[in-house]
Write an enzyme that holds these catalytic residues in place. Structure first.
Site, PDB file in Angstrom:
ATOM      1  N   SER A 133       0.863  -1.186   0.000  1.00 36.78           N
ATOM      2  CA  SER A 133       0.000   0.000   0.000  1.00 36.78           C
ATOM      3  C   SER A 133       0.895   1.229   0.000  1.00 36.78           C
ATOM      4  O   SER A 133       2.066   1.153   0.410  1.00 36.78           O
ATOM      5  CB  SER A 133      -0.861  -0.004   1.271  1.00 36.78           C
ATOM      6  N   TYR A 146      -2.704  -1.005  10.372  1.00 37.51           N
ATOM      7  CA  TYR A 146      -2.560  -1.130   8.919  1.00 37.51           C
ATOM      8  C   TYR A 146      -1.193  -0.610   8.471  1.00 37.51           C
ATOM      9  O   TYR A 146      -0.463  -1.269   7.724  1.00 37.51           O
ATOM     10  CB  TYR A 146      -3.693  -0.365   8.236  1.00 37.51           C
TER      11      TYR A 146
HETATM   12  P1  NAD Z   1     -11.385  -6.199  -0.514  1.00 40.28           P
HETATM   13  O1  NAD Z   1     -12.006  -6.020   0.833  1.00 40.28           O
HETATM   14  O2  NAD Z   1     -12.159  -5.851  -1.734  1.00 40.28           O
HETATM   15  O3  NAD Z   1     -10.848  -7.669  -0.677  1.00 40.28           O
HETATM   16  C1  NAD Z   1     -10.195  -8.316   0.386  1.00 40.28           C
HETATM   17  C2  NAD Z   1     -10.101  -9.777   0.046  1.00 40.28           C
HETATM   18  O4  NAD Z   1      -9.498 -10.460   1.150  1.00 40.28           O
HETATM   19  C3  NAD Z   1     -11.460 -10.439  -0.172  1.00 40.28           C
HETATM   20  O5  NAD Z   1     -11.345 -11.424  -1.178  1.00 40.28           O
HETATM   21  C4  NAD Z   1     -11.740 -11.099   1.176  1.00 40.28           C
HETATM   22  O6  NAD Z   1     -12.642 -12.196   1.109  1.00 40.28           O
HETATM   23  C5  NAD Z   1     -10.344 -11.542   1.532  1.00 40.28           C
HETATM   24  N1  NAD Z   1     -10.177 -11.825   2.952  1.00 40.28           N
HETATM   25  C6  NAD Z   1     -10.505 -11.027   3.995  1.00 40.28           C
HETATM   26  N2  NAD Z   1     -10.213 -11.648   5.158  1.00 40.28           N
HETATM   27  C7  NAD Z   1      -9.688 -12.867   4.823  1.00 40.28           C
HETATM   28  C8  NAD Z   1      -9.205 -13.965   5.570  1.00 40.28           C
HETATM   29  N3  NAD Z   1      -9.183 -13.958   6.926  1.00 40.28           N
HETATM   30  N4  NAD Z   1      -8.768 -15.053   4.904  1.00 40.28           N
HETATM   31  C9  NAD Z   1      -8.798 -15.087   3.541  1.00 40.28           C
HETATM   32  N5  NAD Z   1      -9.228 -14.071   2.782  1.00 40.28           N
HETATM   33  C10 NAD Z   1      -9.672 -12.971   3.430  1.00 40.28           C
HETATM   34  O7  NAD Z   1     -10.023  -5.347  -0.428  1.00 40.28           O
HETATM   35  P2  NAD Z   1      -9.095  -4.679  -1.555  1.00 40.28           P
HETATM   36  O8  NAD Z   1      -9.284  -3.220  -1.498  1.00 40.28           O
HETATM   37  O9  NAD Z   1      -9.183  -5.398  -2.845  1.00 40.28           O
HETATM   38  O10 NAD Z   1      -7.670  -4.950  -0.878  1.00 40.28           O
HETATM   39  C11 NAD Z   1      -6.805  -5.975  -1.303  1.00 40.28           C
HETATM   40  C12 NAD Z   1      -5.412  -5.631  -0.817  1.00 40.28           C
HETATM   41  O11 NAD Z   1      -5.017  -4.370  -1.350  1.00 40.28           O
HETATM   42  C13 NAD Z   1      -5.277  -5.507   0.707  1.00 40.28           C
HETATM   43  O12 NAD Z   1      -4.063  -6.063   1.122  1.00 40.28           O
HETATM   44  C14 NAD Z   1      -5.288  -4.006   0.920  1.00 40.28           C
HETATM   45  O13 NAD Z   1      -4.641  -3.639   2.101  1.00 40.28           O
HETATM   46  C15 NAD Z   1      -4.542  -3.544  -0.309  1.00 40.28           C
HETATM   47  N6  NAD Z   1      -4.764  -2.143  -0.675  1.00 40.28           N
HETATM   48  C16 NAD Z   1      -6.010  -1.702  -1.010  1.00 40.28           C
HETATM   49  C17 NAD Z   1      -6.155  -0.376  -1.356  1.00 40.28           C
HETATM   50  C18 NAD Z   1      -7.466   0.189  -1.758  1.00 40.28           C
HETATM   51  O14 NAD Z   1      -7.548   1.409  -1.959  1.00 40.28           O
HETATM   52  N7  NAD Z   1      -8.515  -0.600  -1.940  1.00 40.28           N
HETATM   53  C19 NAD Z   1      -5.063   0.478  -1.369  1.00 40.28           C
HETATM   54  C20 NAD Z   1      -3.827  -0.016  -1.020  1.00 40.28           C
HETATM   55  C21 NAD Z   1      -3.682  -1.334  -0.671  1.00 40.28           C
END
Ligand code: NAD
Length: 251
Positions: A133, A146
């Protein structure tokens, strides 16, 4: 279809960024294994769409990770993507949330990586891609767990990149800014409460305030970057932390 014959496990790929990465790897011919939570019918439809296996292991449980890795078998591309967030002042931060965020965002990638690496080393090729991130490079208030987990995964990635440097296996972070996914949508109410702002103020003055482009990153842009890191031309890209954040961390 340069990834034909390669097997890719993408954690947290039932939604958001992980699903976009899974789609992008599948489009290049990889055999994808999906992981995450969600509606069984929707997951079955994703499996059909991507001709993918699915393993619903809860990555907060190291025993479940071991069972998943054993069942899935050798993996050529490991994308540690599953992650979670909680927004709260540190003095109110619930200890169980702290443990869950560190467990999912940092400890789970340790377990999947240690179990995937022996095959990658043996075959002389592998790609480990960790969704970090912008918060692996900089911080925002009220996101102590986080920020700690994402700075941690960046350090972990550099370490394994060095350990694997001569093995044909690369390890890199992708560090998005704000990507419009359910994770972002879900933190808006908490941020409204923590900062006393309206929904529009959180979107414009907190989230996109950070991104000079004033645009959310799109999940398929992150998928395209993951595909690049799998290319042979990226064989010398290792230990890197690739920002895709609309210029946020350039400031
Ligand atoms: P999201 O909530 O859309 O997806 C999260 C995924 O993780 C889902 O498939 C969920 O089912 C799975 N998950 C959650 N808990 C779990 C567990 N205990 N075991 C197995 N799977 C589990 O989130 P996203 O925004 O797509 O984020 C994905 C990654 O990207 C994360 O690591 C997040 O920190 C990172 N990220 C997101 C953003 C953003 O703006 N969305 C920015 C920077 C980094």
């Amino acid at each position: 279809m340069f990834l034909s014959g390669k097997r890719a496990l993408v954690t947290g790929s039932t939604s958001g960024i992980g699903l976009a990465i899974a789609r992008a790897l599948h489009a290049e011919g990889a055999q994808v294994v999906l992981n995450g939570f969600g509606d069984p019918q929707e997951i079955a439809e994703l499996q059909d769409e991507l001709n993918a296996e699915f393993n619903g292991a809860d990555l907060l449980d190291p025993g479940a990770i071991e069972a998943m890795m054993h069942k899935v078998g050798p993996i050529d591309i490991l994308v540690n993507n599953a992650g979670m967030q909680h927004v709260s002042p540190v003095e109110d931060f619930p200890a169980d949330k702290w443990n869950a965020i560190i467990g999912l965002n940092l400890t789970a990638p340790f377990h999947t990586t240690r179990l995937a690496v022996p095959h990658m080393k043996h075959s002389g090729w592998g790609r480990i891609i960790n969704t970090a991130s912008a918060h692996s490079l900089t911080a925002s208030p009220f996101k102590s767990a986080y920020n700690a987990s994402k700075h941690g995964i960046a350090g972990f990635t550099k370490t394994i990149a060095l350990e694997l440097a001569q093995s044909g296996v690369t390890a890199n972070c992708i560090s998005p800014g704000y990507v419009w996914t359910p994770l972002i949508e879900g933190q808006i109410p908490d941020t409204m409460a923590a900062r006393g702002l309206s929904r529009e103020e959180v979107i414009n003055d907190v989230l996109l305030a950070k991104q000079p482009t004033k645009k959310f990153v799109q999940p398929d842009e992150v998928g395209a970057l993951a595909v690049f890191l799998c290319r042979e031309e990226a064989g010398n890209v290792t230990g890197a932390n690739w920002s895709i954040d609309g210029g946020w961390t350039a400031e």
